[in-house]
Motif scaffolding. Structure first.
Motif, short mmCIF file in Angstrom:
data_model
loop_
_atom_site.label_atom_id
_atom_site.label_comp_id
_atom_site.label_asym_id
_atom_site.label_seq_id
_atom_site.Cartn_x
_atom_site.Cartn_y
_atom_site.Cartn_z
N ALA A 150 86.51 73.47 5.13
CA ALA A 150 87.47 73.75 6.21
C ALA A 150 87.28 75.15 6.81
CB ALA A 150 88.90 73.55 5.71
N THR A 154 86.12 75.70 10.75
CA THR A 154 86.99 76.34 11.74
C THR A 154 86.27 77.48 12.44
OG1 THR A 154 87.96 77.74 9.99
CG2 THR A 154 89.16 75.73 10.60
N CYS A 169 92.07 78.15 2.55
CA CYS A 169 93.13 77.35 3.17
C CYS A 169 94.50 77.99 2.94
CB CYS A 169 93.12 75.94 2.59
SG CYS A 169 94.45 74.89 3.23
N CYS A 179 92.74 70.15 9.46
CA CYS A 179 93.01 69.35 8.24
C CYS A 179 94.28 68.53 8.47
CB CYS A 179 93.16 70.26 7.03
SG CYS A 179 91.68 71.22 6.65
#
Length: 205
Positions: A150, A154, A169, A179
């Motif tokens: 993730a 990004t 995260c 997500c």
């Protein structure tokens, strides 16, 4: 690593997914060619693994009616049309965020087009997976997404999320969040519809 790969492949078979192993990119490309044969419509989800392994270039250079990029359309409506083609395609290509040693696929998606096509629609799904994505269990799969997949995605997609800055995260809730859909794929109703090609190199996030 060899023992880990063998264990994972046997687990995929138990879960009714067809495993393949490619020691080299040449072997990977040969497997891809064999799997798609005379397919009329080939689509793909967003995947750095496909790009880095050369599979995207192979598809675009050797086959017709290939939609390998989500932005193949020039307008929002055309882009949506490209995404919807996946559900009626002969073969859908993608990767996975994590592959557990007990043969489960774990994926987290923003829009949901990638994971939904994995679940239903295309006649077959071909996943190209680097050895870096093999994890012990589902807990490790979740951590891999939160600490690696993730945050890096990004940054790649220029999303204004906390993880793009911190590398971890934060379970955010902004418009840039990628997500949104969390999907765990295990036992398959249609045997061997999902093919998993494990490649002996690190690919993607």
């Amino acid at each position: 690593m060899e023992a880990r790969i063998e264990k994972t492949m046997k687990a995929l078979e138990r879960n009714r997914m067809k495993p393949y192993y490619a020691e080299t990119r040449e072997q990977l490309h040969d497997i891809v060619r064999e799997l798609i044969k005379d397919d009329k419509l080939i689509t793909a989800g967003g995947s750095m693994s496909l790009k880095e392994s050369g599979v995207t270039d192979l598809l675009l250079s050797e086959y017709k009616d290939v939609y390998a990029h989500r932005f193949d359309g020039s307008s929002p409506d055309e882009i949506e049309d490209v995404l919807h083609k996946a559900f009626v395609s002969d073969t859908f290509f993608a990767s996975t965020n994590a592959l557990t040693e007990d043969g489960a696929l774990y994926n987290v998606d923003g829009k949901g087009n990638r994971v939904s096509a994995m679940i239903y629609g295309p006649k077959q799904v071909v996943l190209v997976v680097g050895v870096n994505k093999i994890v012990k269990d589902m807990d490790e799969a979740v951590r891999r997404v939160e600490l690696i997949a993730a945050p890096k995605n990004t940054v790649r997609l220029n999303c204004a999320t906390p993880c793009a800055k911190t590398g971890e995260c934060a379970h955010c809730s902004g418009d840039g969040r990628i997500c949104c859909s969390f999907v765990r794929l295990e036992q398959q109703r249609v045997k061997d519809r999902i093919k998993v090609i494990i490649v002996n190199e690190e690919l993607g996030f």
